[in-house]
Structures are given as C-alpha cells and as structure tokens.
Design a protein around this motif. Structure first.
Motif, PDB file in Angstrom:
ATOM      1  N   VAL A  99      -1.182  67.237  86.708  1.00 30.53           N
ATOM      2  CA  VAL A  99      -1.784  66.436  87.777  1.00 30.53           C
ATOM      3  C   VAL A  99      -1.215  66.792  89.144  1.00 30.53           C
ATOM      4  N   ASN A 100       0.041  67.197  89.197  1.00 29.61           N
ATOM      5  CA  ASN A 100       0.629  67.492  90.509  1.00 29.61           C
ATOM      6  C   ASN A 100       0.091  68.785  91.095  1.00 29.61           C
ATOM      7  N   LEU A 101      -0.389  69.684  90.240  1.00 30.02           N
ATOM      8  CA  LEU A 101      -0.935  70.939  90.763  1.00 30.02           C
ATOM      9  C   LEU A 101      -2.421  70.835  91.023  1.00 30.02           C
ATOM     10  N   THR A 121       8.421  56.383  76.346  1.00 34.16           N
ATOM     11  CA  THR A 121       8.322  56.740  74.930  1.00 34.16           C
ATOM     12  C   THR A 121       9.092  58.038  74.728  1.00 34.16           C
ATOM     13  N   GLU A 122       9.823  58.140  73.648  1.00 34.23           N
ATOM     14  CA  GLU A 122      10.670  59.311  73.362  1.00 34.23           C
ATOM     15  C   GLU A 122      10.729  59.542  71.867  1.00 34.23           C
ATOM     16  N   VAL A 123      11.092  60.762  71.476  1.00 37.18           N
ATOM     17  CA  VAL A 123      11.356  61.049  70.060  1.00 37.18           C
ATOM     18  C   VAL A 123      12.816  61.457  69.852  1.00 37.18           C
ATOM     19  N   VAL A 155      19.000  60.783  71.901  1.00 33.28           N
ATOM     20  CA  VAL A 155      19.931  60.903  73.037  1.00 33.28           C
ATOM     21  C   VAL A 155      19.197  60.628  74.350  1.00 33.28           C
ATOM     22  N   ARG A 156      18.028  61.233  74.469  1.00 32.51           N
ATOM     23  CA  ARG A 156      17.226  61.015  75.686  1.00 32.51           C
ATOM     24  C   ARG A 156      16.799  59.542  75.770  1.00 32.51           C
ATOM     25  N   ALA A 157      16.454  58.971  74.628  1.00 31.15           N
ATOM     26  CA  ALA A 157      16.026  57.565  74.614  1.00 31.15           C
ATOM     27  C   ALA A 157      17.182  56.661  75.038  1.00 31.15           C
ATOM     28  N   THR A 159       9.706  75.351  81.301  1.00 27.72           N
ATOM     29  CA  THR A 159      10.308  74.934  80.029  1.00 27.72           C
ATOM     30  C   THR A 159       9.395  75.306  78.860  1.00 27.72           C
ATOM     31  N   THR A 160       8.110  75.028  79.020  1.00 28.41           N
ATOM     32  CA  THR A 160       7.161  75.318  77.939  1.00 28.41           C
ATOM     33  C   THR A 160       7.112  76.807  77.641  1.00 28.41           C
ATOM     34  N   GLY A 161       7.105  77.617  78.707  1.00 24.87           N
ATOM     35  CA  GLY A 161       7.084  79.070  78.517  1.00 24.87           C
ATOM     36  C   GLY A 161       8.315  79.538  77.757  1.00 24.87           C
ATOM     37  N   ASP A 168      13.941  71.337  90.549  1.00 26.18           N
ATOM     38  CA  ASP A 168      12.527  71.552  90.216  1.00 26.18           C
ATOM     39  C   ASP A 168      12.036  70.483  89.234  1.00 26.18           C
ATOM     40  N   ASN A 169      12.611  70.492  88.016  1.00 29.44           N
ATOM     41  CA  ASN A 169      12.074  69.602  86.982  1.00 29.44           C
ATOM     42  C   ASN A 169      12.205  68.133  87.375  1.00 29.44           C
ATOM     43  N   THR A 170      13.329  67.753  87.947  1.00 25.61           N
ATOM     44  CA  THR A 170      13.502  66.331  88.234  1.00 25.61           C
ATOM     45  C   THR A 170      12.883  65.951  89.583  1.00 25.61           C
ATOM     46  N   ASN A 186      -1.405  63.803  83.104  1.00 22.49           N
ATOM     47  CA  ASN A 186      -0.455  64.669  82.401  1.00 22.49           C
ATOM     48  C   ASN A 186       0.368  65.456  83.413  1.00 22.49           C
ATOM     49  N   ALA A 187       1.690  65.534  83.137  1.00 19.40           N
ATOM     50  CA  ALA A 187       2.573  66.354  83.974  1.00 19.40           C
ATOM     51  C   ALA A 187       3.116  67.539  83.200  1.00 19.40           C
ATOM     52  N   GLY A 188       2.857  67.590  81.888  1.00 24.01           N
ATOM     53  CA  GLY A 188       3.354  68.706  81.072  1.00 24.01           C
ATOM     54  C   GLY A 188       2.586  69.983  81.380  1.00 24.01           C
TER      55      GLY A 188
HETATM   56  P1  NAI Z   1      12.178  68.735  78.001  1.00 26.47           P
HETATM   57  O1  NAI Z   1      11.771  69.483  76.790  1.00 26.47           O
HETATM   58  O2  NAI Z   1      13.590  68.820  78.473  1.00 26.47           O
HETATM   59  O3  NAI Z   1      11.835  67.169  77.822  1.00 26.47           O
HETATM   60  C1  NAI Z   1      10.695  66.740  77.123  1.00 26.47           C
HETATM   61  C2  NAI Z   1      11.046  65.420  76.445  1.00 26.47           C
HETATM   62  O4  NAI Z   1       9.879  64.951  75.784  1.00 26.47           O
HETATM   63  C3  NAI Z   1      12.145  65.579  75.392  1.00 26.47           C
HETATM   64  O5  NAI Z   1      13.160  64.616  75.623  1.00 26.47           O
HETATM   65  C4  NAI Z   1      11.414  65.339  74.072  1.00 26.47           C
HETATM   66  O6  NAI Z   1      12.222  64.702  73.110  1.00 26.47           O
HETATM   67  C5  NAI Z   1      10.279  64.434  74.519  1.00 26.47           C
HETATM   68  N1  NAI Z   1       9.140  64.450  73.600  1.00 26.47           N
HETATM   69  C6  NAI Z   1       8.646  65.487  72.885  1.00 26.47           C
HETATM   70  N2  NAI Z   1       7.593  65.089  72.179  1.00 26.47           N
HETATM   71  C7  NAI Z   1       7.392  63.780  72.447  1.00 26.47           C
HETATM   72  C8  NAI Z   1       6.450  62.817  72.027  1.00 26.47           C
HETATM   73  N3  NAI Z   1       5.457  63.125  71.178  1.00 26.47           N
HETATM   74  N4  NAI Z   1       6.560  61.578  72.519  1.00 26.47           N
HETATM   75  C9  NAI Z   1       7.545  61.237  73.383  1.00 26.47           C
HETATM   76  N5  NAI Z   1       8.482  62.121  73.824  1.00 26.47           N
HETATM   77  C10 NAI Z   1       8.391  63.376  73.371  1.00 26.47           C
HETATM   78  O7  NAI Z   1      11.148  69.231  79.140  1.00 26.47           O
HETATM   79  P2  NAI Z   1      11.061  68.927  80.715  1.00 26.47           P
HETATM   80  O8  NAI Z   1      11.831  69.929  81.477  1.00 26.47           O
HETATM   81  O9  NAI Z   1      11.265  67.485  80.993  1.00 26.47           O
HETATM   82  O10 NAI Z   1       9.512  69.305  80.927  1.00 26.47           O
HETATM   83  C11 NAI Z   1       8.487  68.563  80.294  1.00 26.47           C
HETATM   84  C12 NAI Z   1       7.155  69.267  80.476  1.00 26.47           C
HETATM   85  O11 NAI Z   1       6.845  69.346  81.870  1.00 26.47           O
HETATM   86  C13 NAI Z   1       7.124  70.721  79.972  1.00 26.47           C
HETATM   87  O12 NAI Z   1       5.836  70.990  79.479  1.00 26.47           O
HETATM   88  C14 NAI Z   1       7.367  71.528  81.228  1.00 26.47           C
HETATM   89  O13 NAI Z   1       6.895  72.849  81.141  1.00 26.47           O
HETATM   90  C15 NAI Z   1       6.584  70.720  82.217  1.00 26.47           C
HETATM   91  N6  NAI Z   1       6.952  70.909  83.605  1.00 26.47           N
HETATM   92  C16 NAI Z   1       6.002  70.501  84.488  1.00 26.47           C
HETATM   93  C17 NAI Z   1       6.241  70.633  85.829  1.00 26.47           C
HETATM   94  C18 NAI Z   1       5.189  70.223  86.769  1.00 26.47           C
HETATM   95  O14 NAI Z   1       5.261  70.598  87.933  1.00 26.47           O
HETATM   96  N7  NAI Z   1       4.216  69.435  86.350  1.00 26.47           N
HETATM   97  C19 NAI Z   1       7.498  71.216  86.351  1.00 26.47           C
HETATM   98  C20 NAI Z   1       8.467  71.538  85.324  1.00 26.47           C
HETATM   99  C21 NAI Z   1       8.174  71.399  83.995  1.00 26.47           C
END
Ligand code: NAI
Length: 460
Positions: free
Chosen positions: A381-383, A277-279, A282-284, A193-195, A225-227, A333-335
């Motif tokens: 953290v998962n990797l 926590t969300e911004v 809709v997601r919230a 997603t980030t890419g 994958d993501n979920t 961190n999972a991002g």
């Molecule tokens: P997404 O963009 O669909 O969801 C991210 C959510 O975070 C959005 O609802 C957004 O509103 C919210 N958000 C943004 N800034 C925020 C803040 N400051 N405070 C609270 N909420 C905030 O992305 P997705 O698919 O859920 O992925 C999230 C991250 O995880 C991405 O960096 C993605 O690349 C990464 N990722 C990690 C994986 C892993 O194995 N660890 C696997 C897949 C994705």
C-alpha cells in the motif's frame, strides 16, 4: 493473483501490453529530472558515494541488471552506479510502482529501462528478462518496438552484477538463463526481507549459483527502512487511499516484525487502538510488553476496523476471516507480495465490486450487505497509494547496497554461492556518513573504556 492496471484518473497511464524499452515522450524526462533532483537533495549518502565512485570507478566495464521500484530515489542510486562506471539495465520490481517520468529521465540519459506503469503480469516478467539480457526477436537487444519476446529468442548478453528487490530477477535468471549467462554473474544484492527468504530457499535446495548480499538484513536497514520508513509510508498510503481518521479506530496489524512493529507504533501514535496477530512467541511477547493486545486473526477479524498485513507470508487474511469482518472494514497490505490478503476469495465472495471509490480503493459488496474496502488491490500500500519510502530512508538502503555491490565487485572470489550478510564495517560506514551529513557527532571510547570492555578481569 493476476495484476491489474492501476486505476485510471490518478495520472497513471493505461495498461501497457508487450515488453518495451522506455522511449522519449516530450516533457516527461524533464518532469522526472525535477523530481530526481528534489530527492537527491535529501540523499547525502548517495551523493558522497557518487563522488567516490566517480573517482574510483569500481564498476568500470561491468553491467548491472537491476529490478527495483522505478522511483526518483532509485534514479539517484542508478546515477551513482553509473558514475562508478556501470552500465545499468533496469526493470521494475512491481508493475504498479513505476513512475514513467523517472523511467523517461533515466532512459534519456542512456540507462536501458524496461518498465512502464500498469503493465500486465506477463509483460512484467518479460521486462525482467530483457533487463537480464534476453534478446529481442531479431536476436539483438530489444529495440523497444514491442516485438521482442524474451522467452523464446535466447540471450544477447549477461549481467556481471544483479540488484533485486523481492527475488523476481534472481529467480527469473535461474529459471530462464542458460548456464553461460549464470556463470558470468559475479553476485548481487537483495533489498527485501521476502527476497532474502526466497534466496535462502534457493540456497537450501542448491539452486543459487552466485553470492548475494542480503542488504535488507543489517542493523541499520532494519531500524531505518523496515521500521521507520515502512511505518510512515504505510500509514501515508492507508490515509491517502481511505481518507479516514485513524484516531479511535481498531487497527489490526498482522505480523510484529520490524515492519509490523513500526506500523503498530505509528498507528498508535495517531490515536488508533492497535491489535496484533503473530505466530512467533518472542515477537508476540515484545508486542505485549509494548502494550499491544495480541490475539489470533480469527478473533481480531470481527473487531478490527482496519487490517494491515506485514508478515511476508501468504494467506494471512482468508475467506473465513473476511466472513467475520465488520461492515466498512478496510484491508491493506504492507508485505512484499500481494498474497497476504486472499483477494481472490474476496472477489469470489462479493456480489459487486465498485472500483476506485477513491484512488486505490475498491469496495467489495458482500451478499449480506456488508462492504469491505480493499486498498491498492492488496499490493504494497505504501508504494501503490503513496510514494513509498521517503528519500532519506532510501538513501541509507541504497547507500548500503551501493557499498556492498562495490565491495562484491572486487571480492566475489571470496564468497561462495549463497546468501551473505553485509559486512559490519559497511553498515557502520553508511551510518557514519549519514550522521555526519546530518550534523550529528559521536563520542569515541577512551583507551580506559576500551580496556574495560575488552577485559574479563575488571568488574565493579
Ligand atoms: P519479519 O519476517 O522480520 O517479520 C514478519 C513477522 O510476521 C514475523 O514476526 C512472523 O512471525 C510474523 N508472521 C508470519 N506469518 C504470520 C501470520 N500468518 N500471522 C501473523 N504473523 C505472522 O519481516 P519484516 O522485516 O517485518 O517484513 C515484513 C514484510 O514486509 C516482508 O514481506 C517484507 O519484505 C516487507 N517489507 C515491506 C516494506 C514496504 O515498504 N512495504 C519494506 C520492508 C519490508
């Protein structure tokens, strides 16, 4: 943040300096073989594609430059591409996630691998440049002697196709490569997603020079994958690194996208009290209707016992929030990138840091006596602390990328530079192949049902 070496004592080698191609170490490749075949058995989609590609050779004569986590599942993916005729050059997409035995097994089989566990940040980027075809100091491909410096010696070749996982390879390509190299690239796939967000920014400012398929952005990958994959492996990494009982803990999940939602559900299933926590409203709302409490991070900070960021954004947990946290709070961190928790601020606040209180857990002692535990240095953290996604998840993710890349190899002239969705039939085909391997069978629509669904005349 500067990267640091993986903590010692956990089987990972000392930090490596200088770019190098993976070279044979006795026994290492065989260790990798065993782990690759273990994963392979759980990857039916890539097995089917391996056979299809071997017959159809969609990548004959093409070079694929890839920046991926160097794991057993990636090796299965790389082998399928090679069966289809591709020459593959592989760099790691995270300095801490490389599994050296897997790199050794691939290198022995003729893949050009530029990856080693624990390399520093400069070497990480030099590896990416080398995978892209930057030449060593002698003007030819780097020979693995540590002497090559991609930044100052030109290019020995260019990839036809690219595979990226976070955008570092594509951004390096656009920053460093001469126009002739960029011109040769037919296109690529991005797996995160980030890419994809980075690519969209490159498209918006007119930089992206070729089409890239957003493989992370399909209904199938979002679900699998993501979920599911992220949820299970993030909890796995959290528990391995911290050793805590999750039941009864107040767990704050930042971000309720597919990743955060999966993590939140998995933590709740283990008995945690989960706060979100969300911004995004809709997601919230989704989080609230699923029974989670949603509150700002400044209010969650003093309450949480465990914090997991999954936003894809930066500066989510800052010095202000760290100042409010309870003694013993755990941060993970999972991002995609290590920018969600402000690790520099944590280091600046601390009077002492005890590294490796457990593998992948560092304790930061604050002046007021509180101790905060940072897992995996704030990286995924998962990797870092666990094995990443299970093979079944990577089978689908990589299977979709393999199908998309083979489609791109024959259709690149149809696509303008920019980010493109995976064609829906590819997503459905991947799901069908996996379902069939799992023994699940689908119903099919009857002709009456098809007519009903196609018509606006028929109601009740
Ligand atoms: P997404 O963009 O669909 O969801 C991210 C959510 O975070 C959005 O609802 C957004 O509103 C919210 N958000 C943004 N800034 C925020 C803040 N400051 N405070 C609270 N909420 C905030 O992305 P997705 O698919 O859920 O992925 C999230 C991250 O995880 C991405 O960096 C993605 O690349 C990464 N990722 C990690 C994986 C892993 O194995 N660890 C696997 C897949 C994705």
């Amino acid at each position: 943040m500067n990267t640091r070496a993986a903590p010692r004592g956990d089987g990972t080698p000392s930090p490596a300096r200088g770019p190098r191609r993976s070279r044979p170490v006795p026994g290492l490749a065989e260790l990798g073989d065993g782990r690759i075949s273990y994963s392979e058995r759980m990857m039916p989609l890539l097995a089917a594609l391996h056979d299809r590609f071997a017959a159809e050779r969609p990548f004959a004569g093409l070079t694929v430059a890839a920046c991926l986590h160097v794991t057993a599942e990636t090796a299965v993916f790389v082998r399928a591409l090679r069966a289809g005729g591709a020459s593959v050059r592989l760099a790691a997409s995270n300095p801490l996630s490389t599994q050296d035995d897997i790199a050794a097994a691939l290198a022995r089989d003729g893949v050009e691998v530029f990856a080693q566990a624990g390399v520093d940040r400069d070497t990480y980027y030099e590896h990416i440049a080398l995978a892209l075809g930057a030449a060593g100091r002698d003007g030819g491909p780097d020979r693995g002697d540590g002497a090559g410096d991609a930044a100052d010696t030109g290019w020995s070749g260019a990839p036809d196709l690219v595979l990226d996982d976070g955008g570092d390879l594509v951004s390096t390509l656009h920053t460093m490569a001469p126009p002739a190299v960029l011109d040769r690239v037919r296109g690529g796939c991005e797996g995160t997603t980030t890419g994809v967000l980075r690519l969209r920014r490159m498209t918006a400012d007119g930089t992206l020079a070729f089409p890239v398929i957003a493989a992370s952005d399909t209904p199938v990958t979002r679900i699998v994958d993501n979920t599911h994959g992220t949820a299970q492996s993030v909890i796995d990494g959290l528990l391995r690194a911290s050793g805590i009982l999750l039941a009864g803990k107040a767990v704050v999940v930042a971000g309720f996208g597919p990743c955060g939602a999966g993590i939140a559900e998995a933590a709740r299933a283990l008995g945690a009290q989960v706060l979100i926590t969300e911004v995004d409203p809709v997601r919230a709302l989704d989080a609230v209707l699923r029974g989670f409490r949603v509150l700002p991070i400044a209010e969650a900070a003093p309450v949480g016992e465990v914090f997991i960021t999954a936003t894809g954004s930066a500066g989510v947990i800052t010095a202000d929030h760290l100042a409010l946290m309870r003694d013993g709070a755990i941060l993970a961190n999972a991002g995609q990138f290590d920018v969600e928790i402000d690790v520099r601020a944590l280091a600046a606040l601390a009077v002492a840091v005890q590294t490796d209180v457990r593998p992948h857990a560092d304790a930061y002692q604050l002046p007021d006596g509180r101790r905060l535990l940072l897992l995996a240095e704030g990286r995924v953290v998962n990797l870092v602390a666990a094995d990443g996604h299970p093979p079944e998840v990577m089978d689908l993710a990589f299977g979709i990328e393999a199908l998309a890349l083979s489609w791109l190899a024959g259709n690149e002239e149809k696509l303008a530079p920019g980010v493109h969705r995976v064609p829906a039939d590819i997503d459905a085909e991947a799901a069908r192949l996996v379902l069939s391997a799992l023994g699940a069978r689908l119903d099919t629509l009857t002709s009456d049902q098809r007519s009903y669904l196609a018509s606006w005349h028929l109601g009740s």
